[in-house]
Design an enzyme around this catalytic site. Structure first.
Site, PDB file in Angstrom:
ATOM      1  CB  SER B 148      -6.875  -4.327  -2.814  1.00 46.03           C
ATOM      2  OG  SER B 148      -6.637  -4.049  -1.448  1.00 46.03           O
ATOM      3  CG  ASP B 224      -4.420 -10.741   0.955  1.00 47.66           C
ATOM      4  OD1 ASP B 224      -3.911  -9.837   1.661  1.00 47.66           O
ATOM      5  OD2 ASP B 224      -5.055 -10.515  -0.077  1.00 47.66           O
ATOM      6  CG  HIS B 257      -3.178  -7.781  -1.016  1.00 46.27           C
ATOM      7  ND1 HIS B 257      -4.506  -8.103  -0.840  1.00 46.27           N
ATOM      8  CD2 HIS B 257      -3.175  -6.443  -1.267  1.00 46.27           C
ATOM      9  CE1 HIS B 257      -5.246  -7.020  -0.969  1.00 46.27           C
ATOM     10  NE2 HIS B 257      -4.475  -5.991  -1.233  1.00 46.27           N
TER      11      HIS B 257
END
Lengths: 280, 280
Positions: B148, B224, B257
């Site tokens: 991320s 995600d 995620h």
């Protein structure tokens, strides 16, 4: 008996989910986590490894830190991870970490103020398997494992329920709770002063009384900070040897009480259970 | 430059440790985690994979949840996991989770109140590797990865420093921070209004300017929750294709995620880096 999905995430091609449900045994809402491998066929049913966690844990610690999903997916074993006590504002609690919520010790409490809700033994042995087997694509082949307080829970529950599990294992279990501070405190609170009742939840006592010879694996780190005072694997080992019980106990140099120890050897434990869970 | 041991635990026969040290670049005390495989020979030196974490993380999330130690131990790769920002009571902060402490974005801030401490770019590129290479049995072969915000950090730092890393990878990276809310907010705060400075920290821009062709692997989950608004892998993919940059990007159906996604594919990433880190 119905379950409500709390969260779902994909892991190793399978699904890692958290559910909540109303427990009639515990008289409160409970959460548990379940990992289901990807189904090769639509009617495939997986055997289940129940994992009992240690003091202060919820269903999330093992789910997030043990790395068990990889091998469970490969072998085709479902993982069911319950919470460690009843929960809620109207459930009795204690300020210390080793009594009350997060510290149910997998017994049925007979004493106030614990008695109405603290029935983790019945929850793990009866209610949760029924719920899981009624709601998920799993078979009735079960194995059980756990860590620390949950290792105590796994060993005692397996020893007290012949025919219910194919195999049992434990990491760093509280082997002789009658003779250690964690166990003495919890058993006195939940079960009262009569130590004959305590014996019913002490693996070192129960291994000497067992009618069934269940495959049993125990892993213990030699640098575990709780080894001498709380865990006492030597007591279990001696009792198993005296009873001719086929306990396989492994002492690992350098390892402590943490989930890093569990993550290192969880593949071995899953393969051990797989040998029995998946046998035809 | 000295380091002080905070905690040490054995994992897959190696050691998982947390250290603290005084960072002269950041002007505060910092923590990082390091995993060192077991040494077959006393003078063995391991190549290092640097892992940059995402928003709100510390050095502990990846250490505890990714399950990376198993494959790092098998391949003989050290893992170094820094914190995500400067820390401390006298370090500027913000109430939101995506600015200030826990959200350093791997840049050198030029704006008040961030300027004196927020120099994560220099910390990751210069100070931390020097510290690690001076204090641990590691070589100067380095790879870099992250998740991320940390995936953004890994990609941009690798692209800006030819020759410094053998390979780069990322899970769910913020690929085009100039064009997403997380990046716009952080870059405006840390770098000010001049967007030519932002371009220096945007992987989608940098991949078109790169002189070096570094092995680059990106993994992205299709479920995600941040995919469309924040991550924008398609922008990076298009820029790489236009530039003839050999980006390998994999879109995985069903994955979100979380660290469950990372745990599922970390073995693939470690083997990818191993191909270059361990090449003779």
């Amino acid at each position: 008996m119905s379950v409500e999905l709390v969260s779902k995430t994909q892991s190793f091609d399978g699904s890692q989910c958290q559910y909540r449900h109303q427990s009639s045994v515990l008289g409160c809402e409970m959460r548990f986590s379940i990992f289901l491998p990807s189904q090769a066929e639509k009617d495939q049913r997986f055997p289940v490894l129940y994992w009992l966690s240690g003091l202060t844990c919820t269903d999330e610690n093992f789910s997030q830190k043990a790395g068990a999903q990889r091998m469970a997916a490969e072998l085709g074993i479902a993982l069911v991870i319950p919470d460690t006590s009843p929960r809620g504002d109207d459930v009795a609690d204690d300020e210390s970490y080793d009594l009350g919520q997060g510290a149910g010790f997998y017994v049925n409490a007979t004493q106030a103020p614990w008695k109405p809700h603290y029935r983790m033994y019945d929850y793990i042995v009866e209610e949760l398997p029924k719920l899981v087997e009624g709601n998920f694509p799993v078979s009735e082949r079960r194995a059980i494992s756990g860590h620390s307080m949950g290792g105590h829970g796994a060993l005692t529950i397996a020893l007290k329920n012949p025919g219910r599990y194919t195999s049992v294992s434990a990491f760093s279990p509280i082997c002789n709770p009658m003779a250690c501070p964690w166990g003495e405190k919890a058993f006195a609170a939940y079960l009262g002063a009569d130590k004959t009742l305590w014996e019913e939840h002490d693996a070192t006592v129960l291994v000497g009384r067992a009618s069934e010879r269940l495959p049993m694996l125990v892993s213990q780190g030699e640098e575990d900070q709780f080894l001498e005072e709380q865990l006492k694997p030597n007591a279990l080992e001696a009792a198993a040897e005296a009873a001719g019980y086929p306990l396989k106990i492994e002492h690992h140099a350098g390892y402590d009480h943490s989930y890093y120890f569990i993550a290192t050897f969880i593949e071995q434990h899953l393969r051990f259970h797989g040998d029995y869970l998946l046998a035809h």
